[in-house]
Scaffold this motif. Structure first.
Motif, PDB file in Angstrom:
ATOM      1  N   GLU A 131      32.731  38.891  33.792  1.00 17.83           N
ATOM      2  CA  GLU A 131      33.630  37.495  33.522  1.00 17.83           C
ATOM      3  C   GLU A 131      33.366  37.015  32.257  1.00 17.83           C
ATOM      4  OE1 GLU A 131      33.934  33.133  35.398  1.00 17.83           O
ATOM      5  OE2 GLU A 131      32.145  34.419  36.111  1.00 17.83           O
ATOM      6  N   TRP A 134      35.067  39.257  29.891  1.00 18.04           N
ATOM      7  CA  TRP A 134      36.661  38.778  29.872  1.00 18.04           C
ATOM      8  C   TRP A 134      37.203  37.623  29.004  1.00 18.04           C
ATOM      9  CZ3 TRP A 134      39.920  34.895  31.993  1.00 18.04           C
ATOM     10  CH2 TRP A 134      41.197  35.352  32.308  1.00 18.04           C
ATOM     11  N   LEU A 188      34.922  36.625  41.914  1.00 17.00           N
ATOM     12  CA  LEU A 188      34.305  35.325  41.524  1.00 17.00           C
ATOM     13  C   LEU A 188      34.106  34.631  42.925  1.00 17.00           C
ATOM     14  CD1 LEU A 188      36.473  34.153  38.590  1.00 17.00           C
ATOM     15  CD2 LEU A 188      34.548  35.915  38.506  1.00 17.00           C
ATOM     16  N   MET A 197      41.041  31.567  36.518  1.00 20.56           N
ATOM     17  CA  MET A 197      41.230  32.840  35.989  1.00 20.56           C
ATOM     18  C   MET A 197      42.684  33.498  36.372  1.00 20.56           C
ATOM     19  SD  MET A 197      38.723  36.425  36.173  1.00 20.56           S
ATOM     20  CE  MET A 197      37.655  35.456  35.262  1.00 20.56           C
TER      21      MET A 197
END
Length: 382
Positions: A131, A134, A188, A197
């Motif tokens: 994450e 990203w 997540l 996201m």
């Protein structure tokens, strides 16, 4: 062969006046190696039937690719530290500057590998790492997608007859990040975080694909009026397959978990629509990709008649083909049609062959130092 020539072949960086020249001449083009290797690792993991041996090979490639990314990042950082005045010349170069987009796209293959290989190997702890990476990838992709075109409009010199598909590279990075977001979002823990996201990924997809398609339209006109680019840019004929394949894969991945994510946030109806649109858009873009792939095969066959000089641009043969293969295998998984499974396996086999060919030439070129060439500083005193 003379004794001196034999020694030069064994000595690393023999074509460079000094080893430090490898840093001075290092360009973002090298991150195309990370893109091609990373997509092959992911494709091996998706081979029909989930063959354990191929998955293990893919994991090994992913780990090797992660190391490559770190080494390349350190080398490029070192160039900016040691040769700042020369490094900044890239912003005025009409071709090399486009390869900034390969950095976030290469990182995206590593992020996806954390989910494909790291998650089953090390557990859910890798999700936080993926994450964080990203969001870094998103920031770099947005910067590439806006700043490089801005430099094209204000600083660089471009002509329609010299245009190639490398114009796509900075623009497509956001699209690749969108596809990665579609993979990562369902992992997540927080429902709101998943929605953020997912929505961000849809924005990234829209941020990239329409601009990429406008470039493809101009590219078609350019090739009709001015014919094929120089053979040094032969691999660029495959780059057009990249945004098409990534766009299809992104819609499939985003739509795959959209119903659950939207429903968890009180938007169940929207999720069902997103899933349906994702599948239809994925199939439609896959069909367009088939046209581009067949055209790229014909163009490559034409180039092969006269011979194609090797350069790092050859990695342009790998990533677009790999993304299209992943899209094909994803359609096989969603639709359950044997055709897509068989065709996807054929595409992955083609990717393996191409990766072996390009990889061998790259290792030899890197060993001798022939591939460490920065057009941005060509002609400057050594």
């Amino acid at each position: 062969m003379t004794c001196c020539a034999a020694k030069n072949r064994l000595r690393p960086l023999s074509h460079l006046p000094r080893p430090l020249e490898a840093i001075r001449q290092f360009t973002p083009n090298w991150f195309a190696v990370v893109m091609g290797t990373g997509v092959l690792a992911l494709a091996l993991a998706q081979w029909p039937g989930n063959v354990p041996g191929l998955r293990l090979l893919g994991e090994g490639l992913w780990l090797f690719n992660t190391l490559l990314f770190v080494v390349f990042a350190l080398m490029y950082t070192a160039r900016w530290v040691l040769f700042f005045d020369e490094a900044r010349r890239i912003f005025g170069h009409s071709t090399v500057s486009m390869f900034f987009g390969t950095i976030p796209m290469g990182l995206a293959t590593i992020i996806n590998g954390f989910l494909a290989f790291g998650l089953p190997r090390w557990g859910s702890g890798v999700v936080a790492v993926a994450e964080a990476l990203w969001w870094i990838d998103v920031a770099m992709s947005l910067a590439c997608g806006v700043l490089i075109p801005f430099l094209m409009f204000t600083r660089q010199e471009h002509r329609i007859d010299q245009m190639t598909a490398v114009w796509l590279l900075p623009v497509v990075a956001a699209e690749v990040a969108a596809a990665s977001g579609g993979l990562l979002a369902p992992h997540l823990a927080d429902a709101l975080g998943q929605l953020v996201m997912l929505v961000t990924s849809y924005v990234l997809w829209a941020f990239s694909l329409p601009v990429a398609f406008s470039i493809l339209t101009i590219l078609l006109l350019r090739m009709a009026l001015h014919k094929l680019p120089h053979e040094n840019m032969a691999a660029s004929s495959w780059l057009a397959l990249g945004p098409i394949g990534t766009g299809a894969l992104g819609m499939l991945l985003l739509g795959n978990d959209a119903p659950l994510i939207f429903a968890a946030n009180g938007l169940s109806g929207v999720g069902e629509i997103a899933a349906g649109l994702g599948l239809v858009a994925g199939i439609t873009l896959w069909g367009l990709g088939l046209w581009w792939m067949l055209m790229a095969l014909l163009i490559t066959a034409r180039y092969l008649r006269a011979g194609i000089p090797f350069n790092l641009g050859w990695w342009g043969f790998t990533f677009p083909l790999g993304v299209y293969a992943l899209t094909t295998l994803k359609l096989a998984d969603l639709l359950g049609l044997v055709f897509f499974s068989v065709f996807g396996a054929v595409l992955v086999a083609m990717l393996v062959v191409m990766w072996l060919i390009v990889g061998r030439r790259t290792v030899l070129g890197a060993w001798h130092g022939e591939l460490f060439v920065s057009p941005c500083i060509a002609g400057l005193a050594k």
